[in-house]
Design a protein around this motif. Structure first.
Motif, PDB file in Angstrom:
ATOM      1  N   UNK A  33       0.843  -1.191   0.000  1.00  0.00           N
ATOM      2  CA  UNK A  33       0.000   0.000   0.000  1.00  0.00           C
ATOM      3  C   UNK A  33       0.879   1.241   0.000  1.00  0.00           C
ATOM      4  N   UNK A  34       0.556   2.156  -0.888  1.00  0.00           N
ATOM      5  CA  UNK A  34       1.177   3.479  -0.914  1.00  0.00           C
ATOM      6  C   UNK A  34       0.059   4.449  -0.554  1.00  0.00           C
ATOM      7  N   UNK A  35       0.226   5.153   0.552  1.00  0.00           N
ATOM      8  CA  UNK A  35      -0.836   6.030   1.036  1.00  0.00           C
ATOM      9  C   UNK A  35      -0.298   7.433   1.270  1.00  0.00           C
ATOM     10  N   UNK A  36      -1.204   8.398   1.187  1.00  0.00           N
ATOM     11  CA  UNK A  36      -0.838   9.761   1.579  1.00  0.00           C
ATOM     12  C   UNK A  36      -1.853  10.295   2.586  1.00  0.00           C
ATOM     13  N   UNK A  37      -2.590   9.364   3.234  1.00  0.00           N
ATOM     14  CA  UNK A  37      -3.581   9.778   4.214  1.00  0.00           C
ATOM     15  C   UNK A  37      -3.320   9.115   5.565  1.00  0.00           C
ATOM     16  N   UNK A  38      -3.793   9.762   6.599  1.00  0.00           N
ATOM     17  CA  UNK A  38      -3.669   9.246   7.957  1.00  0.00           C
ATOM     18  C   UNK A  38      -4.384   7.901   8.082  1.00  0.00           C
ATOM     19  N   UNK A  39      -5.647   7.848   7.621  1.00  0.00           N
ATOM     20  CA  UNK A  39      -6.424   6.621   7.750  1.00  0.00           C
ATOM     21  C   UNK A  39      -5.863   5.496   6.883  1.00  0.00           C
ATOM     22  N   UNK A  55       4.561  11.713   1.848  1.00  0.00           N
ATOM     23  CA  UNK A  55       4.438  12.873   2.732  1.00  0.00           C
ATOM     24  C   UNK A  55       4.441  14.131   1.874  1.00  0.00           C
ATOM     25  N   UNK A  56       3.350  14.883   1.998  1.00  0.00           N
ATOM     26  CA  UNK A  56       3.198  16.156   1.285  1.00  0.00           C
ATOM     27  C   UNK A  56       3.350  17.294   2.290  1.00  0.00           C
ATOM     28  N   UNK A  57       3.520  18.476   1.817  1.00  0.00           N
ATOM     29  CA  UNK A  57       3.638  19.631   2.711  1.00  0.00           C
ATOM     30  C   UNK A  57       2.380  19.774   3.567  1.00  0.00           C
ATOM     31  N   UNK A  58       1.210  19.481   2.990  1.00  0.00           N
ATOM     32  CA  UNK A  58      -0.056  19.661   3.710  1.00  0.00           C
ATOM     33  C   UNK A  58      -0.308  18.597   4.783  1.00  0.00           C
ATOM     34  N   UNK A  59       0.372  17.447   4.709  1.00  0.00           N
ATOM     35  CA  UNK A  59       0.147  16.402   5.716  1.00  0.00           C
ATOM     36  C   UNK A  59       1.418  16.054   6.487  1.00  0.00           C
ATOM     37  N   UNK A  60       2.455  16.829   6.269  1.00  0.00           N
ATOM     38  CA  UNK A  60       3.776  16.504   6.807  1.00  0.00           C
ATOM     39  C   UNK A  60       3.782  16.324   8.319  1.00  0.00           C
ATOM     40  N   UNK A  66       2.751  10.453  13.203  1.00  0.00           N
ATOM     41  CA  UNK A  66       2.227   9.086  13.246  1.00  0.00           C
ATOM     42  C   UNK A  66       3.340   8.069  13.024  1.00  0.00           C
ATOM     43  N   UNK A  67       4.155   8.289  12.009  1.00  0.00           N
ATOM     44  CA  UNK A  67       5.238   7.352  11.708  1.00  0.00           C
ATOM     45  C   UNK A  67       6.249   7.293  12.853  1.00  0.00           C
ATOM     46  N   UNK A  68       6.548   8.428  13.457  1.00  0.00           N
ATOM     47  CA  UNK A  68       7.471   8.444  14.602  1.00  0.00           C
ATOM     48  C   UNK A  68       6.903   7.658  15.776  1.00  0.00           C
ATOM     49  N   UNK A  69       5.622   7.807  16.023  1.00  0.00           N
ATOM     50  CA  UNK A  69       4.992   7.111  17.148  1.00  0.00           C
ATOM     51  C   UNK A  69       5.143   5.597  17.016  1.00  0.00           C
ATOM     52  N   UNK A  70       5.132   5.097  15.780  1.00  0.00           N
ATOM     53  CA  UNK A  70       5.251   3.658  15.542  1.00  0.00           C
ATOM     54  C   UNK A  70       6.652   3.238  15.078  1.00  0.00           C
ATOM     55  N   UNK A  71       7.611   4.140  15.211  1.00  0.00           N
ATOM     56  CA  UNK A  71       9.002   3.861  14.797  1.00  0.00           C
ATOM     57  C   UNK A  71       9.067   3.441  13.332  1.00  0.00           C
ATOM     58  N   UNK A  79      10.178  12.144  -1.605  1.00  0.00           N
ATOM     59  CA  UNK A  79      10.501  12.328  -3.012  1.00  0.00           C
ATOM     60  C   UNK A  79      10.081  11.059  -3.748  1.00  0.00           C
ATOM     61  N   UNK A  80       9.300  11.191  -4.793  1.00  0.00           N
ATOM     62  CA  UNK A  80       8.784  10.010  -5.500  1.00  0.00           C
ATOM     63  C   UNK A  80       9.901   9.128  -6.063  1.00  0.00           C
TER      64      UNK A  80
END
Length: 116
Positions: A33-39, A55-60, A66-71, A79-80
């Motif tokens: 899965x490639x996602x750009x959303x929290x859910x 990770x986009x500027x609007x969701x950075x 979230x990613x830090x919380x789960x290591x 960057x794509x």
């Protein structure tokens, strides 16, 4: 005054329900899965799928937190051109589940304390 026939409303609700089940089916069947959303990221974590996060500027802020919380910082794609490298990284789902359980318990303690 707005009048919405009950039949129309039930068709809208049925459509939304079908979309939810289709989304869950897609997650279940996906190999990656490639996602750009929290859910989308949360569902990827819960369903033990290999994934990465665009990770986009609007969701950075939200996504990196979230990613830090789960290591899982290494699964962030800024960057794509890095997407292919991220796809090959294996995920330690056992460790993630330990963190999920810890966070779930922490949330329950907070709710019990504050909902008395």
């Amino acid at each position: 005054m707005l009048f919405i026939p009950a039949g129309f409303l039930s068709k809208v609700m049925e459509y939304k329900k079908e979309r939810v089940f289709l989304s869950l089916k897609i997650f279940r069947m996906a190999k990656y899965i490639v996602s750009d959303t929290f859910h989308g990221t949360i569902f990827s974590i819960i369903s033990h799928k290999k994934f990465c996060v665009l990770v986009r500027e609007s969701n950075k802020e939200k996504m990196t937190s979230l990613l830090e919380r789960f290591c899982l910082e290494e699964y962030a794609v800024f960057n794509s051109d890095d997407l292919e490298d991220k796809i090959s990284i294996n995920i330690d789902h056992e460790h993630i589940d330990e963190i999920r359980n810890f966070e779930r318990n922490r949330s329950l303690v907070y709710l019990r304390k504050n909902l008395k």
